[in-house]
Design a protein around this motif. Structure first.
Motif, mmCIF file in Angstrom:
data_model
loop_
_atom_site.group_PDB
_atom_site.id
_atom_site.type_symbol
_atom_site.label_atom_id
_atom_site.label_comp_id
_atom_site.label_asym_id
_atom_site.label_seq_id
_atom_site.Cartn_x
_atom_site.Cartn_y
_atom_site.Cartn_z
ATOM 1 N N VAL A 192 3.202 -29.190 95.066
ATOM 2 C CA VAL A 192 2.571 -28.304 95.063
ATOM 3 C C VAL A 192 3.322 -28.068 96.314
ATOM 4 O O VAL A 192 3.638 -29.133 97.021
ATOM 5 C CB VAL A 192 0.657 -28.270 95.153
ATOM 6 N N ILE A 193 3.990 -26.908 96.391
ATOM 7 C CA ILE A 193 4.535 -26.234 97.734
ATOM 8 C C ILE A 193 3.839 -24.974 98.419
ATOM 9 O O ILE A 193 3.160 -24.306 97.735
ATOM 10 C CB ILE A 193 5.572 -25.567 97.549
ATOM 11 N N ASN A 194 3.254 -25.019 99.598
ATOM 12 C CA ASN A 194 2.632 -23.951 100.357
ATOM 13 C C ASN A 194 3.366 -23.747 101.689
ATOM 14 O O ASN A 194 4.684 -24.181 102.078
ATOM 15 C CB ASN A 194 1.857 -24.773 100.847
ATOM 16 N N ASN A 195 3.346 -23.028 101.903
ATOM 17 C CA ASN A 195 4.115 -22.179 103.651
ATOM 18 C C ASN A 195 4.832 -22.967 104.249
ATOM 19 O O ASN A 195 6.248 -23.419 104.807
ATOM 20 C CB ASN A 195 3.642 -21.268 104.722
ATOM 21 N N THR A 196 3.978 -24.379 104.544
ATOM 22 C CA THR A 196 4.607 -25.351 105.390
ATOM 23 C C THR A 196 4.440 -26.886 105.361
ATOM 24 O O THR A 196 3.956 -27.731 106.512
ATOM 25 C CB THR A 196 4.409 -24.952 106.854
ATOM 26 N N SER A 197 3.697 -26.820 103.636
ATOM 27 C CA SER A 197 3.297 -28.341 103.293
ATOM 28 C C SER A 197 3.710 -28.924 102.167
ATOM 29 O O SER A 197 3.835 -27.484 101.441
ATOM 30 C CB SER A 197 1.542 -28.562 103.670
ATOM 31 N N LEU A 198 3.714 -30.314 101.246
ATOM 32 C CA LEU A 198 4.075 -30.264 100.006
ATOM 33 C C LEU A 198 2.904 -31.177 100.506
ATOM 34 O O LEU A 198 2.215 -32.351 100.951
ATOM 35 C CB LEU A 198 5.369 -30.838 100.153
ATOM 36 N N THR A 199 2.293 -31.676 98.952
ATOM 37 C CA THR A 199 1.699 -32.277 97.968
ATOM 38 C C THR A 199 1.831 -32.845 96.981
ATOM 39 O O THR A 199 2.750 -32.040 96.254
ATOM 40 C CB THR A 199 -0.028 -32.236 98.139
ATOM 41 N N LYS A 200 1.709 -34.339 96.635
ATOM 42 C CA LYS A 200 2.195 -34.942 95.374
ATOM 43 C C LYS A 200 1.322 -35.146 94.528
ATOM 44 O O LYS A 200 0.193 -35.874 95.116
ATOM 45 C CB LYS A 200 3.372 -35.613 95.537
ATOM 46 N N THR A 218 5.334 -30.285 111.061
ATOM 47 C CA THR A 218 5.460 -30.059 112.615
ATOM 48 C C THR A 218 5.951 -29.837 113.398
ATOM 49 O O THR A 218 5.529 -29.973 115.118
ATOM 50 C CB THR A 218 4.147 -32.098 113.075
ATOM 51 N N THR A 219 7.160 -29.235 113.338
ATOM 52 C CA THR A 219 8.063 -29.168 114.059
ATOM 53 C C THR A 219 7.478 -27.622 114.758
ATOM 54 O O THR A 219 8.368 -27.450 115.489
ATOM 55 C CB THR A 219 9.422 -29.028 113.543
ATOM 56 N N GLY A 220 7.276 -27.253 113.448
ATOM 57 C CA GLY A 220 6.690 -25.430 113.385
ATOM 58 C C GLY A 220 8.038 -24.645 112.859
ATOM 59 O O GLY A 220 9.359 -23.542 113.500
ATOM 60 N N LEU A 221 9.869 -25.750 112.605
ATOM 61 C CA LEU A 221 10.463 -24.777 112.256
ATOM 62 C C LEU A 221 10.643 -24.035 110.922
ATOM 63 O O LEU A 221 11.107 -23.255 110.638
ATOM 64 C CB LEU A 221 11.863 -25.607 112.310
ATOM 65 N N LEU A 222 9.985 -24.234 110.188
ATOM 66 C CA LEU A 222 9.592 -24.047 108.708
ATOM 67 C C LEU A 222 8.814 -22.755 108.321
ATOM 68 O O LEU A 222 7.423 -22.885 109.089
ATOM 69 C CB LEU A 222 9.394 -25.006 107.898
ATOM 70 N N LYS A 223 9.004 -21.988 107.866
ATOM 71 C CA LYS A 223 7.861 -21.130 108.018
ATOM 72 C C LYS A 223 7.697 -20.186 106.347
ATOM 73 O O LYS A 223 5.828 -20.478 106.467
ATOM 74 C CB LYS A 223 8.620 -19.428 108.449
ATOM 75 N N HIS A 224 8.431 -20.396 105.698
ATOM 76 C CA HIS A 224 7.364 -20.395 104.479
ATOM 77 C C HIS A 224 8.476 -20.520 103.864
ATOM 78 O O HIS A 224 9.699 -20.308 102.860
ATOM 79 C CB HIS A 224 8.127 -18.648 103.787
ATOM 80 N N LEU A 225 7.737 -22.268 102.521
ATOM 81 C CA LEU A 225 8.615 -22.813 101.498
ATOM 82 C C LEU A 225 8.038 -21.548 100.290
ATOM 83 O O LEU A 225 7.168 -21.711 100.279
ATOM 84 C CB LEU A 225 7.645 -23.903 101.797
ATOM 85 N N ASN A 226 9.219 -21.191 99.582
ATOM 86 C CA ASN A 226 8.981 -20.255 98.859
ATOM 87 C C ASN A 226 8.797 -21.588 96.754
ATOM 88 O O ASN A 226 8.078 -21.013 96.523
ATOM 89 C CB ASN A 226 10.521 -19.767 98.913
ATOM 90 N N SER A 227 9.938 -22.054 96.749
ATOM 91 C CA SER A 227 10.027 -23.316 95.680
ATOM 92 C C SER A 227 10.449 -24.145 95.388
ATOM 93 O O SER A 227 10.153 -24.705 96.918
ATOM 94 C CB SER A 227 10.502 -22.000 94.415
ATOM 95 N N GLY A 228 10.291 -25.245 94.442
ATOM 96 C CA GLY A 228 11.456 -25.872 94.761
ATOM 97 C C GLY A 228 11.230 -26.355 93.285
ATOM 98 O O GLY A 228 10.748 -25.961 91.993
ATOM 99 N N VAL A 229 12.339 -27.839 93.503
ATOM 100 C CA VAL A 229 12.851 -28.030 91.979
ATOM 101 C C VAL A 229 13.565 -29.416 91.866
ATOM 102 O O VAL A 229 13.899 -29.887 92.922
ATOM 103 C CB VAL A 229 14.430 -27.239 91.406
ATOM 104 N N VAL A 230 13.064 -30.339 91.204
ATOM 105 C CA VAL A 230 12.859 -31.144 91.493
ATOM 106 C C VAL A 230 14.666 -32.172 90.405
ATOM 107 O O VAL A 230 15.211 -31.666 89.525
ATOM 108 C CB VAL A 230 12.248 -32.590 91.042
ATOM 109 N N LEU A 231 15.708 -32.941 91.372
ATOM 110 C CA LEU A 231 17.035 -33.515 90.881
ATOM 111 C C LEU A 231 17.028 -34.609 91.207
ATOM 112 O O LEU A 231 17.976 -35.295 93.092
ATOM 113 C CB LEU A 231 17.917 -32.378 91.133
ATOM 114 N N ASP A 232 17.479 -35.538 90.308
ATOM 115 C CA ASP A 232 17.531 -36.934 90.898
ATOM 116 C C ASP A 232 16.786 -37.472 91.446
ATOM 117 O O ASP A 232 17.319 -38.080 92.850
ATOM 118 C CB ASP A 232 19.038 -37.243 91.078
ATOM 119 N N GLY A 233 15.041 -37.147 91.616
ATOM 120 C CA GLY A 233 14.718 -38.001 92.557
ATOM 121 C C GLY A 233 14.799 -37.059 94.094
ATOM 122 O O GLY A 233 13.942 -38.148 95.048
ATOM 123 N N LYS A 234 15.197 -35.890 94.600
ATOM 124 C CA LYS A 234 14.908 -35.534 95.361
ATOM 125 C C LYS A 234 14.209 -33.993 95.206
ATOM 126 O O LYS A 234 14.363 -33.563 93.696
ATOM 127 C CB LYS A 234 16.505 -35.097 95.701
#
Length: 263
Positions: free
Chosen positions: A47-55, A70-86
């Motif tokens: 699950v992808i939220n603005n500044t967090s992820l849960t598995k 915790t850095t304050g550098l990320l603002k808006h995670l939008n989406s994700g795709v899993v490729l080769d364990g990443k």
């Protein structure tokens, strides 16, 4: 057959052809926070939220890992795709301007950050990405109600093809039919399907739009709309399922991840 009757039959057949497929719910998981999108691999969904992820486990939705910026550098995670364990997450500084975007990379085992690639200042906010046939494909969104400061509306939304080393190669506009469905927002999720077609969503509507690269010109070709159970936003096709098209999508207001099958 009279002309009026012929017209009605033609409209019915056209609508039936466009909506011949739809997504049927298999199961759903209500979680604490589900705001931006979901990615999936053979055993877990993310699950992808603005500044967090849960598995979470795919069997019962149990959380097994959490990461928060915790850095304050990320603002808006939008989406994700899993490729080769990443897990490759698309990030932007939305709703700020000028628009800036990056690809943030996480280890799927731990959700720890392991890499980043800055896309910098391009004409739009990156909202989704996929790796297909040796190339990166990234959608850059523009919004009719957010981009006036930069003089653009959602007609500037585009799909950009990059080399695996992130050299920009080609780009395409989205067709007017799909832009109207997106309006006033833009594309929020997308991926290449097993059939070599592009599947994408808007911001809110429970619809999946199927596109293809054009034979010529610079505008993607619209093929059909598939009604979905989940909303717009970022979704994933479960590529570990070989004989079916299984979607993982979300509903933000009540924090559900919804699994469905297109048939």
């Amino acid at each position: 057959m009279r002309q009026g009757a012929f017209f009605l039959v033609t409209v019915f057949l056209t609508i039936h052809a466009v909506f011949a497929q739809q997504a049927h719910e298999i199961r759903r998981f209500q979680l604490k926070e589900v705001k931006q999108g979901v990615a999936v691999d053979a055993s877990h969904f993310y699950v992808i939220n603005n500044t967090s992820l849960t598995k979470h486990t795919k069997t019962d939705g149990k959380p097994v890992a959490v990461w928060r910026d915790t850095t304050g550098l990320l603002k808006h995670l939008n989406s994700g795709v899993v490729l080769d364990g990443k897990l490759y997450c698309v990030h932007s500084n939305y709703p700020e301007v000028p628009m800036l975007s990056s690809i943030e990379i996480f280890d799927t085992r731990t959700l720890h950050p392991i890499g980043t690639h800055s896309l910098g200042m391009l004409p739009g906010s990156a909202t989704w990405a996929d790796f297909y046939q040796g190339y990166w494909w990234v959608a850059f969104a523009n919004y009719s109600n957010k981009s006036s400061a930069e003089g653009r509306d959602n007609r500037w939304t585009m799909l950009v093809k990059f080399s695996k080393n992130w050299e920009r190669l080609e780009s395409w506009a989205f067709p007017p039919t799909v832009l109207q469905a997106f309006a006033p927002m833009s594309t929020s999720g997308g991926t290449w399907g097993k059939d070599g077609l592009i599947y994408c969503t808007g911001h809110d509507k429970p619809e999946l739009y199927v596109l293809k690269l054009p034979d010529r010109g610079s505008t993607l070709q619209y093929l059909k709309t598939i009604p979905t159970v989940s909303e717009g936003q970022a979704f994933a096709i479960d590529r570990s399922v070989k004989d079916k098209t299984v979607l993982y999508g979300i509903t933000r207001n009540d924090n559900f991840v919804i699994v469905s099958e297109v048939k």
